[in-house]
Scaffold this active site. Sequence first.
Site, PDB file in Angstrom:
ATOM      1  N   GLU A  26       0.819  -1.215   0.000  1.00 40.98           N
ATOM      2  CA  GLU A  26       0.000   0.000   0.000  1.00 40.98           C
ATOM      3  C   GLU A  26       0.851   1.261   0.000  1.00 40.98           C
ATOM      4  O   GLU A  26       1.907   1.311   0.618  1.00 40.98           O
ATOM      5  CB  GLU A  26      -0.868   0.035   1.264  1.00 40.98           C
ATOM      6  CG  GLU A  26      -1.864  -1.084   1.314  1.00 40.98           C
ATOM      7  CD  GLU A  26      -2.687  -1.040   2.588  1.00 40.98           C
ATOM      8  OE1 GLU A  26      -3.445  -1.980   2.798  1.00 40.98           O
ATOM      9  OE2 GLU A  26      -2.548  -0.080   3.363  1.00 40.98           O
ATOM     10  N   CYS A  75       3.066   8.447   1.497  1.00 43.05           N
ATOM     11  CA  CYS A  75       3.376   7.503   2.573  1.00 43.05           C
ATOM     12  C   CYS A  75       3.737   6.174   1.907  1.00 43.05           C
ATOM     13  O   CYS A  75       2.898   5.566   1.238  1.00 43.05           O
ATOM     14  CB  CYS A  75       2.142   7.378   3.458  1.00 43.05           C
ATOM     15  SG  CYS A  75       2.296   6.142   4.737  1.00 43.05           S
ATOM     16  N   CYS A 102       5.419  -7.414   7.788  1.00 41.61           N
ATOM     17  CA  CYS A 102       6.326  -6.855   8.792  1.00 41.61           C
ATOM     18  C   CYS A 102       6.646  -7.913   9.833  1.00 41.61           C
ATOM     19  O   CYS A 102       5.787  -8.712  10.189  1.00 41.61           O
ATOM     20  CB  CYS A 102       5.674  -5.648   9.464  1.00 41.61           C
ATOM     21  SG  CYS A 102       6.765  -4.799  10.624  1.00 41.61           S
ATOM     22  N   CYS A 135       3.312  -5.873  15.816  1.00 43.30           N
ATOM     23  CA  CYS A 135       2.579  -5.052  16.795  1.00 43.30           C
ATOM     24  C   CYS A 135       1.129  -5.541  16.919  1.00 43.30           C
ATOM     25  O   CYS A 135       0.488  -5.856  15.915  1.00 43.30           O
ATOM     26  CB  CYS A 135       2.594  -3.583  16.384  1.00 43.30           C
ATOM     27  SG  CYS A 135       4.268  -2.942  16.265  1.00 43.30           S
ATOM     28  N   CYS A 155      -1.686  -3.640  14.865  1.00 38.85           N
ATOM     29  CA  CYS A 155      -1.445  -3.294  13.459  1.00 38.85           C
ATOM     30  C   CYS A 155      -1.898  -4.409  12.518  1.00 38.85           C
ATOM     31  O   CYS A 155      -1.521  -5.570  12.679  1.00 38.85           O
ATOM     32  CB  CYS A 155       0.042  -3.009  13.256  1.00 38.85           C
ATOM     33  SG  CYS A 155       0.501  -2.749  11.542  1.00 38.85           S
ATOM     34  N   CYS A 180      -2.896   1.667   7.947  1.00 38.73           N
ATOM     35  CA  CYS A 180      -1.919   0.746   7.412  1.00 38.73           C
ATOM     36  C   CYS A 180      -2.446  -0.692   7.317  1.00 38.73           C
ATOM     37  O   CYS A 180      -2.903  -1.264   8.292  1.00 38.73           O
ATOM     38  CB  CYS A 180      -0.763   0.865   8.394  1.00 38.73           C
ATOM     39  SG  CYS A 180       0.522  -0.277   8.318  1.00 38.73           S
TER      40      CYS A 180
HETATM   41  N1  SAH Z   1       6.868   0.213  11.049  1.00 37.11           N
HETATM   42  C1  SAH Z   1       6.982   1.620  11.194  1.00 37.11           C
HETATM   43  C2  SAH Z   1       6.340   2.388  10.077  1.00 37.11           C
HETATM   44  C3  SAH Z   1       5.075   1.832   9.530  1.00 37.11           C
HETATM   45  S1  SAH Z   1       3.664   1.754  10.626  1.00 37.11           S
HETATM   46  C4  SAH Z   1       6.424   2.068  12.518  1.00 37.11           C
HETATM   47  O1  SAH Z   1       5.786   1.278  13.199  1.00 37.11           O
HETATM   48  O2  SAH Z   1       6.684   3.213  12.871  1.00 37.11           O
HETATM   49  C5  SAH Z   1       3.096   3.379  10.418  1.00 37.11           C
HETATM   50  C6  SAH Z   1       2.175   3.900  11.497  1.00 37.11           C
HETATM   51  O3  SAH Z   1       0.890   3.299  11.361  1.00 37.11           O
HETATM   52  C7  SAH Z   1       2.674   3.641  12.913  1.00 37.11           C
HETATM   53  O4  SAH Z   1       2.860   4.840  13.626  1.00 37.11           O
HETATM   54  C8  SAH Z   1       1.551   2.824  13.486  1.00 37.11           C
HETATM   55  O5  SAH Z   1       1.395   3.139  14.801  1.00 37.11           O
HETATM   56  C9  SAH Z   1       0.346   3.221  12.649  1.00 37.11           C
HETATM   57  N2  SAH Z   1      -0.736   2.244  12.747  1.00 37.11           N
HETATM   58  C10 SAH Z   1      -0.679   0.915  12.609  1.00 37.11           C
HETATM   59  N3  SAH Z   1      -1.896   0.358  12.838  1.00 37.11           N
HETATM   60  C11 SAH Z   1      -2.740   1.373  13.110  1.00 37.11           C
HETATM   61  C12 SAH Z   1      -4.126   1.444  13.405  1.00 37.11           C
HETATM   62  N4  SAH Z   1      -4.896   0.356  13.473  1.00 37.11           N
HETATM   63  N5  SAH Z   1      -4.656   2.672  13.644  1.00 37.11           N
HETATM   64  C13 SAH Z   1      -3.901   3.775  13.558  1.00 37.11           C
HETATM   65  N6  SAH Z   1      -2.589   3.779  13.261  1.00 37.11           N
HETATM   66  C14 SAH Z   1      -2.009   2.580  13.050  1.00 37.11           C
HETATM   67 FE1  SF4 Z   2       5.351  -3.302  11.653  1.00 41.00          FE
HETATM   68 FE2  SF4 Z   2       2.852  -2.386  11.880  1.00 41.00          FE
HETATM   69 FE3  SF4 Z   2       4.437  -2.489  14.018  1.00 41.00          FE
HETATM   70 FE4  SF4 Z   2       4.956  -0.665  12.101  1.00 41.00          FE
HETATM   71  S1  SF4 Z   2       3.138  -0.742  13.382  1.00 41.00           S
HETATM   72  S2  SF4 Z   2       6.428  -2.016  13.142  1.00 41.00           S
HETATM   73  S3  SF4 Z   2       4.309  -1.866  10.286  1.00 41.00           S
HETATM   74  S4  SF4 Z   2       3.737  -4.264  12.833  1.00 41.00           S
END
Ligand code: SAH
Ligand code: SF4
Length: 358
Positions: A88, A114, A121, A125, A128, A345
């Site tokens: 994406e 972006c 990944c 997390c 995510c 994301c």
């Molecule tokens: N891996 C890197 C960059 C990609 S994630 C990182 O974690 O910083 C990019 C952003 O998307 C992160 O700040 C993460 O907190 C946010 N993100 C992921 N899942 C989300 C969700 N369900 N709602 C809002 N933001 C989210």
């Molecule tokens: Fe990976 Fe999603 Fe965590 Fe960013 S927020 S490090 S993309 S698992």
Amino acid sequence: MGKLCLLDCTKAELAALVKPSFRAKQIWNWIYHQYATSFGAMQNLPKAMREELTQAYDIMPLKIARKECSSDGTIKYLFELRDGKTIETVWLKMKDEAIDDEGNVEHEARFTVCVSTQVGCKVGCSFCLTAKGGFTRDLSAGEIVAQVLAVKMDNNLAAHRRLNIVYMGMGEPLDNLENLAKAITIFKDEDGLSISGKRQTVSTSGLSTKIDKLGEMDLGVHIAISLHAVDDELRSELIPMNKAYNIASIIDAVKRFPIDARKRVMFEYLVIKNKNDDLVSAKKLVKLLHGIKAKVNLIFFNPYEGSDYGRPTRADMTKFQDYLEAHGVLCTIRDSKGLDISAACGQLKEKELNEVAQ
Ligand code: SAH
Ligand code: SF4
């Protein structure tokens, strides 16, 4: 498959491949300024060279598989790579008038792309959606560069129009540091897209040793730290990798990172209802950031089907923000752009997969 991707080359690498080397600059001009998609179109190159390049190289390593446009101008792309995997990319149009970091008023519309750095990944997390699908592979430098080029082309944006890049799409950029650094270098090249380091922000979940490495590379980019929690217990629940790279190690790495004197390190704080949206957390955050030129960006957790967490109320967000501001910490609330499309994301990819499965 089989052919190499020309976007994987820095200009210096290309100059070593094509003789005489000024041809590299001409090819870059065709690709990054004229948006040529085939070597056949590059009329100032000798015919034999055009044919040789066509035999050995492709230009675009991705194509648009799906596109969603939001009423606020945000466009979300799902790109299909040459091996069929999808990633994406989001195109965001900022306000027509904005104040930049140096305090100047900019009247031109500003654009931010972006970009993704991996398919999936490894960090995993718990909040995510990208993490749910696991890790597939790193993106090459050319696949990172291509996202910006393809988005500029699709929006007919004049080549000279400046834009910002945030590495906040799918994947952990510092887990793909070599290709990331190469892409940053290609973006910066003044004969190409000419996007300076200060217009590029690498967002990381906090691989502290890699933050140091990125700093040593001296690419002039900004960093954004996905902090999300102020104590290690909650942070480890949200970001399992925190057990290896805890909050203290990240803060130390940030303090060592070379930052332009006029800039700030951005700390992203994903606000989750009844988890980290209270003022005790806000107080701890102020303490944690003491002595750092920081800016906090509060992000609403964006729920998706099956997610374990809830979206905070705007009132709680504002209270949190007010507390930080009252204690001298610059803080903004990121208003989720493109909320009417699959904005967070991983959500567009998920949608595509569900539809295919039906
Ligand atoms: N891996 C890197 C960059 C990609 S994630 C990182 O974690 O910083 C990019 C952003 O998307 C992160 O700040 C993460 O907190 C946010 N993100 C992921 N899942 C989300 C969700 N369900 N709602 C809002 N933001 C989210
Ligand atoms: Fe990976 Fe999603 Fe965590 Fe960013 S927020 S490090 S993309 S698992």
